[in-house]
Design a protein around this motif. Structure first.
Motif, PDB file in Angstrom:
ATOM      1  N   ILE A 149      57.509 -52.663  15.263  1.00 31.75           N
ATOM      2  CA  ILE A 149      57.797 -51.712  16.088  1.00 31.75           C
ATOM      3  C   ILE A 149      56.727 -51.197  16.770  1.00 31.75           C
ATOM      4  CG2 ILE A 149      59.090 -49.394  16.378  1.00 31.75           C
ATOM      5  CD1 ILE A 149      60.720 -50.051  13.812  1.00 31.75           C
ATOM      6  N   THR A 150      56.729 -51.230  18.061  1.00 33.90           N
ATOM      7  CA  THR A 150      55.566 -50.909  18.962  1.00 33.90           C
ATOM      8  C   THR A 150      55.893 -49.245  19.643  1.00 33.90           C
ATOM      9  OG1 THR A 150      56.801 -51.738  20.879  1.00 33.90           O
ATOM     10  CG2 THR A 150      55.131 -53.027  19.710  1.00 33.90           C
ATOM     11  N   ASP A 151      56.972 -48.757  19.642  1.00 32.47           N
ATOM     12  CA  ASP A 151      57.420 -47.455  19.938  1.00 32.47           C
ATOM     13  C   ASP A 151      58.783 -46.961  20.027  1.00 32.47           C
ATOM     14  OD1 ASP A 151      56.364 -44.882  21.067  1.00 32.47           O
ATOM     15  OD2 ASP A 151      56.709 -45.632  23.412  1.00 32.47           O
ATOM     16  N   VAL A 152      59.114 -45.641  20.093  1.00 34.05           N
ATOM     17  CA  VAL A 152      60.228 -45.328  20.001  1.00 34.05           C
ATOM     18  C   VAL A 152      60.548 -44.217  20.900  1.00 34.05           C
ATOM     19  CG1 VAL A 152      61.964 -44.018  18.499  1.00 34.05           C
ATOM     20  CG2 VAL A 152      60.171 -45.437  17.561  1.00 34.05           C
ATOM     21  N   SER A 153      61.487 -44.157  22.006  1.00 30.18           N
ATOM     22  CA  SER A 153      61.500 -43.405  23.007  1.00 30.18           C
ATOM     23  C   SER A 153      62.778 -42.980  23.438  1.00 30.18           C
ATOM     24  CB  SER A 153      60.649 -44.096  24.153  1.00 30.18           C
ATOM     25  OG  SER A 153      61.368 -45.275  24.685  1.00 30.18           O
ATOM     26  N   ASP A 154      63.229 -42.407  24.711  1.00 26.80           N
ATOM     27  CA  ASP A 154      64.228 -42.037  25.121  1.00 26.80           C
ATOM     28  C   ASP A 154      65.292 -41.269  24.145  1.00 26.80           C
ATOM     29  OD1 ASP A 154      63.538 -43.302  27.424  1.00 26.80           O
ATOM     30  OD2 ASP A 154      64.362 -45.465  26.622  1.00 26.80           O
ATOM     31  N   PHE A 155      64.635 -40.363  23.548  1.00 26.61           N
ATOM     32  CA  PHE A 155      65.475 -39.524  22.730  1.00 26.61           C
ATOM     33  C   PHE A 155      66.625 -38.657  23.257  1.00 26.61           C
ATOM     34  CE2 PHE A 155      62.145 -40.454  19.715  1.00 26.61           C
ATOM     35  CZ  PHE A 155      62.623 -40.644  18.506  1.00 26.61           C
ATOM     36  N   GLU A 156      67.736 -38.449  22.754  1.00 24.90           N
ATOM     37  CA  GLU A 156      68.825 -37.650  23.146  1.00 24.90           C
ATOM     38  C   GLU A 156      69.295 -37.009  22.029  1.00 24.90           C
ATOM     39  OE1 GLU A 156      71.501 -39.646  26.028  1.00 24.90           O
ATOM     40  OE2 GLU A 156      69.767 -40.220  27.176  1.00 24.90           O
ATOM     41  N   PHE A 157      69.826 -35.765  21.999  1.00 24.18           N
ATOM     42  CA  PHE A 157      70.387 -35.158  21.002  1.00 24.18           C
ATOM     43  C   PHE A 157      71.791 -34.482  21.479  1.00 24.18           C
ATOM     44  CE2 PHE A 157      65.949 -34.830  20.260  1.00 24.18           C
ATOM     45  CZ  PHE A 157      65.655 -35.305  19.038  1.00 24.18           C
ATOM     46  N   GLU A 158      72.699 -34.795  20.789  1.00 23.48           N
ATOM     47  CA  GLU A 158      74.001 -34.274  20.676  1.00 23.48           C
ATOM     48  C   GLU A 158      74.398 -33.439  19.499  1.00 23.48           C
ATOM     49  OE1 GLU A 158      78.564 -35.826  21.348  1.00 23.48           O
ATOM     50  OE2 GLU A 158      76.768 -37.095  21.720  1.00 23.48           O
ATOM     51  N   SER A 159      75.003 -32.166  19.773  1.00 23.57           N
ATOM     52  CA  SER A 159      75.431 -31.263  18.651  1.00 23.57           C
ATOM     53  C   SER A 159      76.921 -31.724  18.549  1.00 23.57           C
ATOM     54  CB  SER A 159      75.437 -29.910  19.155  1.00 23.57           C
ATOM     55  OG  SER A 159      75.776 -29.132  18.074  1.00 23.57           O
ATOM     56  N   ILE A 160      77.196 -32.345  17.481  1.00 27.95           N
ATOM     57  CA  ILE A 160      78.391 -33.078  16.869  1.00 27.95           C
ATOM     58  C   ILE A 160      79.385 -31.647  16.432  1.00 27.95           C
ATOM     59  CG2 ILE A 160      79.936 -34.292  15.477  1.00 27.95           C
ATOM     60  CD1 ILE A 160      78.262 -36.104  17.743  1.00 27.95           C
ATOM     61  N   ASP A 161      78.723 -30.934  15.676  1.00 26.95           N
ATOM     62  CA  ASP A 161      79.501 -29.649  15.273  1.00 26.95           C
ATOM     63  C   ASP A 161      78.497 -28.670  14.836  1.00 26.95           C
ATOM     64  OD1 ASP A 161      78.838 -30.271  12.574  1.00 26.95           O
ATOM     65  OD2 ASP A 161      80.791 -31.276  12.258  1.00 26.95           O
ATOM     66  N   ARG A 162      78.760 -27.653  14.259  1.00 23.58           N
ATOM     67  CA  ARG A 162      77.966 -26.665  13.887  1.00 23.58           C
ATOM     68  C   ARG A 162      76.630 -27.280  12.768  1.00 23.58           C
ATOM     69  NH1 ARG A 162      79.151 -22.434   9.480  1.00 23.58           N
ATOM     70  NH2 ARG A 162      77.473 -21.241   9.733  1.00 23.58           N
ATOM     71  N   THR A 182      75.978 -30.559  12.399  1.00 25.57           N
ATOM     72  CA  THR A 182      75.541 -32.091  12.599  1.00 25.57           C
ATOM     73  C   THR A 182      75.026 -32.396  13.979  1.00 25.57           C
ATOM     74  OG1 THR A 182      77.371 -32.617  11.265  1.00 25.57           O
ATOM     75  CG2 THR A 182      76.573 -34.363  12.642  1.00 25.57           C
ATOM     76  N   ILE A 183      74.031 -32.974  13.710  1.00 24.59           N
ATOM     77  CA  ILE A 183      73.363 -33.600  15.412  1.00 24.59           C
ATOM     78  C   ILE A 183      73.258 -34.953  15.112  1.00 24.59           C
ATOM     79  CG2 ILE A 183      71.222 -33.681  16.377  1.00 24.59           C
ATOM     80  CD1 ILE A 183      70.237 -31.105  15.002  1.00 24.59           C
ATOM     81  N   LEU A 184      73.534 -35.717  16.240  1.00 26.52           N
ATOM     82  CA  LEU A 184      73.358 -37.043  16.567  1.00 26.52           C
ATOM     83  C   LEU A 184      72.362 -37.245  17.473  1.00 26.52           C
ATOM     84  CD1 LEU A 184      74.418 -39.910  16.289  1.00 26.52           C
ATOM     85  CD2 LEU A 184      75.845 -39.391  18.662  1.00 26.52           C
ATOM     86  N   ALA A 185      71.265 -38.114  16.920  1.00 26.17           N
ATOM     87  CA  ALA A 185      70.207 -38.311  17.557  1.00 26.17           C
ATOM     88  C   ALA A 185      70.217 -39.849  18.045  1.00 26.17           C
ATOM     89  CB  ALA A 185      68.878 -38.287  16.864  1.00 26.17           C
ATOM     90  N   THR A 186      70.160 -40.351  19.254  1.00 30.47           N
ATOM     91  CA  THR A 186      70.075 -41.434  19.932  1.00 30.47           C
ATOM     92  C   THR A 186      68.872 -41.765  20.503  1.00 30.47           C
ATOM     93  OG1 THR A 186      71.244 -40.942  22.105  1.00 30.47           O
ATOM     94  CG2 THR A 186      72.417 -41.677  20.411  1.00 30.47           C
ATOM     95  N   PHE A 187      68.274 -43.235  20.443  1.00 28.62           N
ATOM     96  CA  PHE A 187      66.975 -43.122  20.930  1.00 28.62           C
ATOM     97  C   PHE A 187      66.916 -44.829  21.098  1.00 28.62           C
ATOM     98  CE2 PHE A 187      67.382 -42.478  16.481  1.00 28.62           C
ATOM     99  CZ  PHE A 187      66.865 -43.544  15.813  1.00 28.62           C
ATOM    100  N   THR A 188      65.662 -45.304  21.789  1.00 27.37           N
ATOM    101  CA  THR A 188      65.332 -46.771  21.984  1.00 27.37           C
ATOM    102  C   THR A 188      64.210 -47.329  21.111  1.00 27.37           C
ATOM    103  OG1 THR A 188      66.207 -46.634  24.306  1.00 27.37           O
ATOM    104  CG2 THR A 188      64.753 -48.443  23.579  1.00 27.37           C
ATOM    105  N   VAL A 189      64.353 -48.242  20.319  1.00 31.82           N
ATOM    106  CA  VAL A 189      63.165 -48.648  19.392  1.00 31.82           C
ATOM    107  C   VAL A 189      62.726 -49.941  20.190  1.00 31.82           C
ATOM    108  CG1 VAL A 189      62.498 -49.271  17.331  1.00 31.82           C
ATOM    109  CG2 VAL A 189      64.516 -47.889  17.580  1.00 31.82           C
ATOM    110  N   HIS A 190      61.386 -49.724  20.567  1.00 32.06           N
ATOM    111  CA  HIS A 190      60.762 -51.030  21.132  1.00 32.06           C
ATOM    112  C   HIS A 190      60.117 -51.869  20.176  1.00 32.06           C
ATOM    113  CE1 HIS A 190      61.605 -48.860  25.066  1.00 32.06           C
ATOM    114  NE2 HIS A 190      61.135 -47.924  24.376  1.00 32.06           N
ATOM    115  N   THR A 191      60.764 -53.049  19.916  1.00 33.97           N
ATOM    116  CA  THR A 191      59.963 -54.097  18.883  1.00 33.97           C
ATOM    117  C   THR A 191      59.155 -55.265  19.793  1.00 33.97           C
ATOM    118  OG1 THR A 191      61.961 -55.447  18.654  1.00 33.97           O
ATOM    119  CG2 THR A 191      61.917 -53.560  17.419  1.00 33.97           C
ATOM    120  N   VAL A 192      58.659 -55.862  18.978  1.00 33.70           N
ATOM    121  CA  VAL A 192      58.111 -57.273  19.464  1.00 33.70           C
ATOM    122  C   VAL A 192      59.098 -58.263  19.613  1.00 33.70           C
ATOM    123  CG1 VAL A 192      55.848 -56.827  17.907  1.00 33.70           C
ATOM    124  CG2 VAL A 192      57.770 -58.293  16.870  1.00 33.70           C
TER     125      VAL A 192
END
Length: 135
Positions: A98-111, A113-123
């Motif tokens: 894994i070379t990098d992790v980027s483009d984090f976005e966070f969404e509050s599902i409820d009081r 719970t958080i949903l984190a979405t992101f892009t994992v850059h691999t070889v």
């Protein structure tokens, strides 16, 4: 007895060999091993396993495997957002494919719970990933 060092090659170039990603394929839905996988599919499985293993909890894994999320329970969301980004990135970067992790976005599902979405850059290419965390 003291070891002799006369046969140790000093100053010679060492060849670095990259290990293949060939591994067992896990069928998470049916809870079975169903053969082997390699490349991008193996990376997706590795990312899933890293993000769903609490670091330092299981003796079978070394201390570089997994992510620390348990202590975020009960913390403020603003604090959790910044810590999630750092902890997820550190956990995934420990894998040398894994070379990098980027483009984090966070969404509050409820009081709680958080949903984190992101892009994992691999070889092998980029992978969109997500992790739901209870705080």
């Amino acid at each position: 007895m003291i070891p002799k060092i006369e046969n140790i090659p000093i100053g010679e170039e060492l060849e670095v060999v990259e290990e293949p990603t060939y591994t067992w394929k896990i069928d998470f839905e049916n809870k079975r091993i169903v053969g082997y996988t390699d490349g991008l599919e193996a990376m997706k499985q590795a990312i899933y396993l890293i993000l769903n293993t609490e670091r330092y909890r299981y003796l079978i894994y070394d201390w570089n495997h997994g992510v620390e999320l348990a202590d975020l329970f009960g913390k403020d969301k603003a604090y959790a957002y910044s810590e999630l980004k750092r902890r997820i990135r550190e956990a995934l970067i420990a894998d040398d494919r894994i070379t990098d992790v980027s483009d984090f976005e966070f969404e509050s599902i409820d009081r709680n719970t958080i949903l984190a979405t992101f892009t994992v850059h691999t070889v092998f290419g980029d992978i969109k990933a997500s992790r739901e965390v209870e705080i």
